[in-house]
Design a protein around this motif. Structure first.
Motif, PDB file in Angstrom:
ATOM      1  N   PHE A  40       0.852  -1.193   0.000  1.00  9.14           N
ATOM      2  CA  PHE A  40       0.000   0.000   0.000  1.00  9.14           C
ATOM      3  C   PHE A  40       0.885   1.239   0.000  1.00  9.14           C
ATOM      4  N   LYS A  41       0.387   2.291  -0.633  1.00  4.84           N
ATOM      5  CA  LYS A  41       1.059   3.578  -0.511  1.00  4.84           C
ATOM      6  C   LYS A  41       0.208   4.403   0.451  1.00  4.84           C
ATOM      7  N   CYS A  42       0.828   4.993   1.460  1.00 10.96           N
ATOM      8  CA  CYS A  42       0.052   5.758   2.448  1.00 10.96           C
ATOM      9  C   CYS A  42       0.634   7.164   2.545  1.00 10.96           C
ATOM     10  N   TRP A  43      -0.220   8.167   2.466  1.00  9.45           N
ATOM     11  CA  TRP A  43       0.269   9.531   2.643  1.00  9.45           C
ATOM     12  C   TRP A  43      -0.828  10.389   3.257  1.00  9.45           C
ATOM     13  N   LYS A  44      -0.424  11.548   3.768  1.00 10.93           N
ATOM     14  CA  LYS A  44      -1.429  12.426   4.373  1.00 10.93           C
ATOM     15  C   LYS A  44      -1.492  13.740   3.618  1.00 10.93           C
ATOM     16  N   ALA A  45      -2.670  14.308   3.588  1.00 11.31           N
ATOM     17  CA  ALA A  45      -2.864  15.628   2.980  1.00 11.31           C
ATOM     18  C   ALA A  45      -4.120  16.225   3.571  1.00 11.31           C
TER      19      ALA A  45
END
Ligand code: ATP
Ligand code: MG
Length: 392
Positions: A40-45
């Motif tokens: 999974f690719k996980c990022w915050k915005a």
């Protein structure tokens, strides 16, 4: 259709300057939780965490179920990914929501446009999407105040997202943001619930179990391992320690008044736990005690136990009824294991008439018959690490 998971952070949004640290921790915890499911690719915005599966065959139902047990998340939503043009958005939205909308009566569309170069403005997107959905699902009505579902269309940097139903998260704070504490875990109903509750407040848990062979058997120890494994779904990795308690218990039984046995034993549990807490960098000890539940959980007895501790002792169940505790145990899946009937070290030596109002003087006097330091020194501790979702 390509899907992602969007996560709404809870209380951490309130943490001002620390917020970024809390969010980073939550991202890390989510990643860990999904590790064994695929990439999974996980990022915050903008206070949302995006979880993007990197292959088609990843089980997203399972991913959502796992994330629903990660503390720090208030709500999560699956969303479909569309190209950033209206044709693709208008084609994908009804198809994506075809599993949901037939079962609902009212809806409302909201749009968010962080990419201002997208040719339609938010009110227009909402209006147009409303029309698309109404023309496809004839039974639906718009309700802007109390809709059964809010269909969200988001125009982001690279893609557009169409949200489905919002699901509740576990709430609380991300595990690891409130320090580390040592849970005294028995095989009973209460202590696993106590561990769960402190993990919910962001505490990283490690656990200590006292065994008294030959009075307690291998099955009691296996039971505690099963409970610990179940707790990892909420708590993350748990280091479980076991301590041999037989000699200490026999010494107390042989040399101290029977009616004081339980309180003195609890004080020894604290002493052993304190040593381990220091090694493991734990700032507190957690127990599953609840006021007046048994003789060792009266106010004077708790005072005598606390008198040996140099760090805070957290008792998250102190004001709860058994029934309330049982409900949580059932919810977190520990109850069935907890009620398996194996002997615990506490039940083996339980006095017939325990003293419910011991005083510290009384206890300290009785303990003079024991070589406390030597007993604690000789108490042997073993270690086992429990990871999330071990390979099946
Ligand atoms: P539980 O359901 O957690 O066993 P309990 O109501 O049976 O709790 P006690 O047996 O009096 O209560 O134990 C009180 C607390 O002491 C437990 O909640 C737990 O934190 C700790 N404790 C009891 N026995 C053990 C043990 N064998 N190893 C580690 N901690 C223990
Ligand atoms: Mg018990």
């Amino acid at each position: 259709m390509k899907e992602i998971i969007l996560i709404k952070c809870g209380e951490i949004a309130l943490k001002g300057l620390n917020r970024s640290g809390f969010e980073d921790r939550l991202v890390k915890n989510c990643k860990r939780r999904l590790e064994t499911l695929g990439e999974f690719k996980c990022w915050k915005a903008q206070s949302t965490i995006y979880i993007e599966p990197q292959s088609e065959d990843i089980d997203l139902d399972e991913a959502v179920a796992r994330l629903q047990k990660v503390f720090g998340i208030v709500a999560l939503t699956r969303a479909c990914v569309a190209e950033k043009n209206w044709e693709d958005i208008a084609a994908k939205a009804p198809a994506y929501l075809a599993d949901t909308l037939p079962y609902l009566k009212t809806f409302k569309v909201e749009a968010k446009r962080s990419d201002k170069s997208f040719p339609m403005k938010s009110p227009e997107i909402s209006r147009e999407m409303g029309a698309v959905l109404l023309s496809r699902f004839h039974h639906l009505k718009v309700d802007v105040n109390h809709p059964d579902i809010v269909v969200m269309v988001e125009i982001r940097e690279k893609y557009a997202y169409i949200h489905g139903v919002q699901l509740p998260g576990a709430g609380g704070m991300p595990v690891g943001t409130s320090g580390r504490a040592l849970l005294l875990i028995s095989g009973g109903i209460d202590s696993p619930v106590a561990g769960y509750m402190m993990a919910k407040r962001g505490v990283d848990i490690c656990a200590l179990h006292f065994q008294s062979p030959p009075y307690t058997g291998e099955r009691a120890w296996l039971k505690v391992q099963t409970l610990t494994e179940k707790l990892t779904e909420y708590c993350g990795v748990i280091d479980l320690f076991s301590a041999g308690f037989t000699e200490i218990q026999e010494e107390i039984k042989n040399k101290c008044p029977e009616e004081l046995f339980t309180v003195i034993m609890r004080r020894f549990m604290m002493r052993v736990a304190l040593r381990l807490a220091e090694k493991e960098d734990c700032g507190a000890i957690i127990t599953g005690e609840s006021l007046a539940q048994v003789a060792s959980q009266t106010m004077p007895a708790i005072a005598c136990t606390d008198a040996v501790s140099t760090i805070p002792v957290f008792r998250p169940l102190i004001g709860m009824d058994k029934q309330e505790i049982v409900e949580i145990a059932e919810k977190i899946g520990t109850f069935e294991t907890s009620i398996l009937p194996y002997e615990d070290c506490c039940t083996v030596f339980t006095p017939r008439h325990p003293r419910t109002r011991p005083t510290l003087e009384m206890i300290e006097e009785a303990e003079k018959a024991l070589d406390i330091e030597a007993l604690v020194d000789r108490c042997e501790i073993n270690h086992k690490r429990f990871r999330l979702y071990p390979a099946k």
